[in-house]
Design an enzyme around this catalytic site. Structure first.
Site, PDB file in Angstrom:
ATOM      1  N   TYR A 268      13.402  82.028  28.392  1.00  0.00           N
ATOM      2  CA  TYR A 268      12.828  82.446  27.102  1.00  0.00           C
ATOM      3  C   TYR A 268      11.316  82.649  27.224  1.00  0.00           C
ATOM      4  O   TYR A 268      10.785  83.679  26.785  1.00  0.00           O
ATOM      5  CB  TYR A 268      13.150  81.415  26.027  1.00  0.00           C
TER       6      TYR A 268
ATOM      7  N   SER B 137       5.447  84.354  21.354  1.00  0.00           N
ATOM      8  CA  SER B 137       5.630  82.937  21.040  1.00  0.00           C
ATOM      9  C   SER B 137       4.545  82.137  21.747  1.00  0.00           C
ATOM     10  O   SER B 137       4.105  82.508  22.840  1.00  0.00           O
ATOM     11  CB  SER B 137       6.992  82.434  21.513  1.00  0.00           C
TER      12      SER B 137
END
Ligand code: NAP
Length: 248
Positions: free
Chosen positions: A154, A141
């Site tokens: 995350y 990401s």
């Protein structure tokens, strides 16, 4: 021109979202695809039906990527059904945002289990079956560049995955196996809808800072994965490719 003809792929977390789009793209490019799911059996069956209807070949196989025995069975199912394995896409992942004061051990363990342990287990099980020309693609990401407040766990999982990508590119390179990562920006998926991100102030903030001025769609990511899976990327390994409209 089917650039993935004769190749067999596993895509984890392909019952919906980015994974479903990747499965459809790899099949459209000629690969035979194992569509993995955890709880979304009907979604995976729909992806397989769509691939079949488009003239491709796919099978849905359930496996929780955090369970080593289920992961081993997933890889065995691919070999039993298609006879070989060439492409592994570690897409299954979850995102649960929390500021540090609300960060629990459960939230940490769940995200690290699925986003980090999962890819490690899948690669460990798949690696003995991979040979020269094989390609592993980890879905990271761009949060590792953007560093959004409230995403420490995350973002930590995706930072770990980036590092794992680099290490395994070196470790598996001598066997002719390439390992790369694709790092999407914000993408409209079932997951981002469920998280309330679509249509939110976060989306407006994000688009404002994105050179191409919009969030992404699954179709913005899947072709990048297909390229890395193909022999066109035969000299590319250990790379982290941002698919984020320039947002970093
Ligand atoms: P999504 O729509 O929520 O779909 C997640 C997929 O992962 C589902 O197919 C789900 O399967 C699967 N999954 C979850 N836990 C699993 C497990 N334990 N074992 C096997 N599969 C599991 O998510 P998405 O937005 O497409 O995101 C996919 C990946 O892209 C993730 O790694 C995410 O971190 C990354 N990413 C997303 C964005 C974004 O903005 N969407 C941006 C950057 C990176 P079931 O439905 O069968 O449970």
């Amino acid at each position: 021109m089917y650039k993935l003809k004769d190749k067999v792929a596993i895509v984890t977390g392909a019952s919906k979202g980015i994974g479903a789009g990747i499965a459809r793209q790899l099949a459209a490019d000629g690969a035979q695809v194992v569509v993995n799911y955890a709880s979304g059996r009907s979604g995976a069956d729909q992806v397989v039906a769509d691939i079949d209807a488009a003239g491709g070949t796919a099978v849905a196989v359930g496996a929780d990527v955090t369970d080593a025995a289920q992961v081993a069975a997933l890889v065995t199912a691919a070999i039993d059904r298609f006879g070989r394995l060439d492409i592994v896409v570690n897409n299954a992942g979850i995102y649960q945002l929390a500021e540090i004061g609300d960060t629990t051990e459960e939230l940490y363990r769940r995200q690290f289990d699925i986003n980090v342990l999962g890819p490690l287990l899948v690669i460990r099980a798949a690696a003995p079956h991979l040979g020269k020309g094989a390609s592993i693609i980890n879905i990271g990401s761009n949060v590792t560049r953007v560093l959004p407040p409230g995403s420490a766990v995350y973002t930590g999982t995706k930072g770990a995955l980036d590092a794992i990508t680099g290490v395994l590119a070196r470790e598996l390179g001598p066997r002719g196996i390439r390992v790369n990562a694709v790092s999407p920006g914000m993408i409209e998926t079932e997951g981002t809808h469920a998280a309330g991100a679509i249509g939110s102030a976060f989306q407006a903030w994000y688009e404002n800072l994105t050179p191409l001025g919009r969030i992404g769609q699954v179709r913005d990511i899947a072709p990048i994965v297909a390229y890395l899976a193909s022999d066109d990327a035969g000299w590319v390994t250990g790379e982290i490719i941002l698919g984020s409209g320039g947002m970093r």
